[in-house]
Design a protein around this motif. Structure first.
Motif, PDB file in Angstrom:
ATOM      1  N   ALA A 138      23.673 -49.732  16.327  1.00 56.28           N
ATOM      2  CA  ALA A 138      23.828 -49.900  14.889  1.00 56.28           C
ATOM      3  C   ALA A 138      24.216 -48.606  14.192  1.00 56.28           C
ATOM      4  CB  ALA A 138      22.538 -50.449  14.282  1.00 56.28           C
ATOM      5  N   SER A 139      23.935 -47.473  14.831  1.00 55.73           N
ATOM      6  CA  SER A 139      24.303 -46.184  14.244  1.00 55.73           C
ATOM      7  C   SER A 139      25.702 -45.746  14.668  1.00 55.73           C
ATOM      8  CB  SER A 139      23.283 -45.111  14.646  1.00 55.73           C
ATOM      9  OG  SER A 139      23.360 -44.836  16.045  1.00 55.73           O
ATOM     10  N   SER A 140      26.369 -46.558  15.479  1.00 57.24           N
ATOM     11  CA  SER A 140      27.698 -46.228  15.971  1.00 57.24           C
ATOM     12  C   SER A 140      28.768 -46.699  14.993  1.00 57.24           C
ATOM     13  CB  SER A 140      27.921 -46.870  17.346  1.00 57.24           C
ATOM     14  OG  SER A 140      26.956 -46.434  18.285  1.00 57.24           O
ATOM     15  N   ALA A 141      30.023 -46.465  15.358  1.00 59.85           N
ATOM     16  CA  ALA A 141      31.155 -46.898  14.534  1.00 59.85           C
ATOM     17  C   ALA A 141      31.376 -48.391  14.757  1.00 59.85           C
ATOM     18  CB  ALA A 141      32.402 -46.099  14.894  1.00 59.85           C
ATOM     19  N   ALA A 200      25.566 -55.026   6.155  1.00 62.29           N
ATOM     20  CA  ALA A 200      24.369 -54.258   6.494  1.00 62.29           C
ATOM     21  C   ALA A 200      23.921 -54.498   7.933  1.00 62.29           C
ATOM     22  CB  ALA A 200      23.225 -54.605   5.540  1.00 62.29           C
ATOM     23  N   ILE A 201      24.410 -55.576   8.543  1.00 64.52           N
ATOM     24  CA  ILE A 201      24.042 -55.898   9.933  1.00 64.52           C
ATOM     25  C   ILE A 201      25.057 -55.260  10.863  1.00 64.52           C
ATOM     26  CG2 ILE A 201      23.767 -57.744  11.631  1.00 64.52           C
ATOM     27  CD1 ILE A 201      22.784 -59.528   9.345  1.00 64.52           C
ATOM     28  N   THR A 256      29.387 -44.943   9.062  1.00 68.74           N
ATOM     29  CA  THR A 256      28.946 -45.896   8.036  1.00 68.74           C
ATOM     30  C   THR A 256      29.261 -47.341   8.395  1.00 68.74           C
ATOM     31  OG1 THR A 256      31.042 -45.712   6.824  1.00 68.74           O
ATOM     32  CG2 THR A 256      29.272 -44.156   6.238  1.00 68.74           C
ATOM     33  N   GLY A 257      29.959 -47.536   9.508  1.00 65.23           N
ATOM     34  CA  GLY A 257      30.340 -48.882   9.909  1.00 65.23           C
ATOM     35  C   GLY A 257      31.643 -49.340   9.315  1.00 65.23           C
ATOM     36  N   ASP A 276      16.569 -51.979   9.763  1.00 59.27           N
ATOM     37  CA  ASP A 276      17.350 -50.815  10.212  1.00 59.27           C
ATOM     38  C   ASP A 276      18.741 -51.229  10.693  1.00 59.27           C
ATOM     39  OD1 ASP A 276      15.120 -49.194   9.695  1.00 59.27           O
ATOM     40  OD2 ASP A 276      14.330 -49.506  11.715  1.00 59.27           O
ATOM     41  N   HIS A 277      19.377 -52.122   9.964  1.00 61.62           N
ATOM     42  CA  HIS A 277      20.735 -52.600  10.265  1.00 61.62           C
ATOM     43  C   HIS A 277      20.806 -53.445  11.537  1.00 61.62           C
ATOM     44  CE1 HIS A 277      22.407 -50.214   7.021  1.00 61.62           C
ATOM     45  NE2 HIS A 277      21.797 -49.148   7.491  1.00 61.62           N
TER      46      HIS A 277
END
Length: 262
Positions: free
Chosen positions: A202-205, A48-49, A260-261, A12-13
């Motif tokens: 991980a779901s943040s910018a 992806a990390i 999306t990072g 999950d990233h």
């Protein structure tokens, strides 16, 4: 990448790095220092990390440097220590400067370089049973692993001197009160809470988190005006990024952003 002294997995990233020398109290030898350096590079280079957890396998987080392996080098020990710290310091530098935030889940004791590693990470969760001690001067040595940089900034110079010169043992609660630990959690909940926090990050910018990290770390050596210029340049750059545009649009549209990072 194959590792011999750590476990490395991504879900999950979130990359989970587990110090994996439990029979040696997860003490850092040259192989672990090298593994940590390569893991930090892998975390920095893999898009992806987007968050990292560092924890320990067994009853201790990390007992510090592996004095038994150090002693085996005899008169060649200074050379060996320069090699170990070259790898370890490269890892700390990369973890500090990369975009992905690093969460440390301290299980058991963090001593010596283990405490240094915890101090260098962005957020620190500690089990209620965790303990923290500098430990270096007890062995006639001096700190490494970045603690002489981060510890005075976290607790102030006088407290950093006390911890370093007396090797005072801090409970998880004391370490939290002093600002070394972000949050103390029940032992049984440590890993779950670390994953929840890392997944949230991980779901943040991701780019914004990394840029904010670098601003905060860099501000110590800048004048007020130069630091504010750094802030101006950075926020302007982030505003033109995909996540920056998405964050503003989501706020105006009163919805949750989908970062999306990038």
């Amino acid at each position: 990448m194959q590792y011999s002294t750590i476990l490395f997995e991504v879900q999950d990233h979130v990359a989970r790095i587990t110090l994996n020398r439990p029979d040696a109290a997860n003490a850092i030898n040259v192989e672990m220092a090298k593994d940590l350096m390569h893991a930090s590079l892998q975390c920095d280079e893999d898009p992806a990390i987007r968050a990292v957890i560092i924890t320990g396998n067994g009853r201790m987080f990390c007992a510090g440097g592996d004095l038994k392996s150090f002693a085996a080098h005899g008169d060649n020990l200074p050379y060996h220590l320069k090699e170990v710290t070259t790898y370890l310091h490269a890892a700390v530098s990369r973890f500090t400067r990369m975009d992905a935030p690093v969460v440390t889940a301290v299980n058991g004791t963090a001593a010596g370089a283990g405490m240094s590693l915890a101090c260098a990470c962005d957020l620190v969760l500690a089990a209620e049973s965790a303990k923290f001690t500098m430990a270096y001067t007890r062995a006639g040595l001096t700190p490494d692993g970045s603690s002489t940089y981060f510890l005075p900034r976290i607790v102030g110079l006088k407290r950093a001197l006390e911890l370093t010169l007396t090797n005072r043992l801090l409970s998880a609660q004391d370490a939290c009160a002093w600002g070394i630990v972000t949050k103390v959690v029940p032992d049984a909940n440590l890993q779950a809470e670390a994953h929840t926090l890392a997944a949230q990050l991980a779901s943040s910018a991701t780019g914004a988190l990394g840029a904010a990290k670098r601003l905060l770390h860099g501000g110590w050596t800048e004048t007020l005006e130069s630091q504010m210029e750094n802030e101006t340049q950075t926020i302007a750059a982030r505003a033109s990024s995909a996540d920056g545009r998405e964050g503003i649009a989501a706020f105006l549209e009163k919805r949750a952003p989908k970062f999306t990072g990038k």
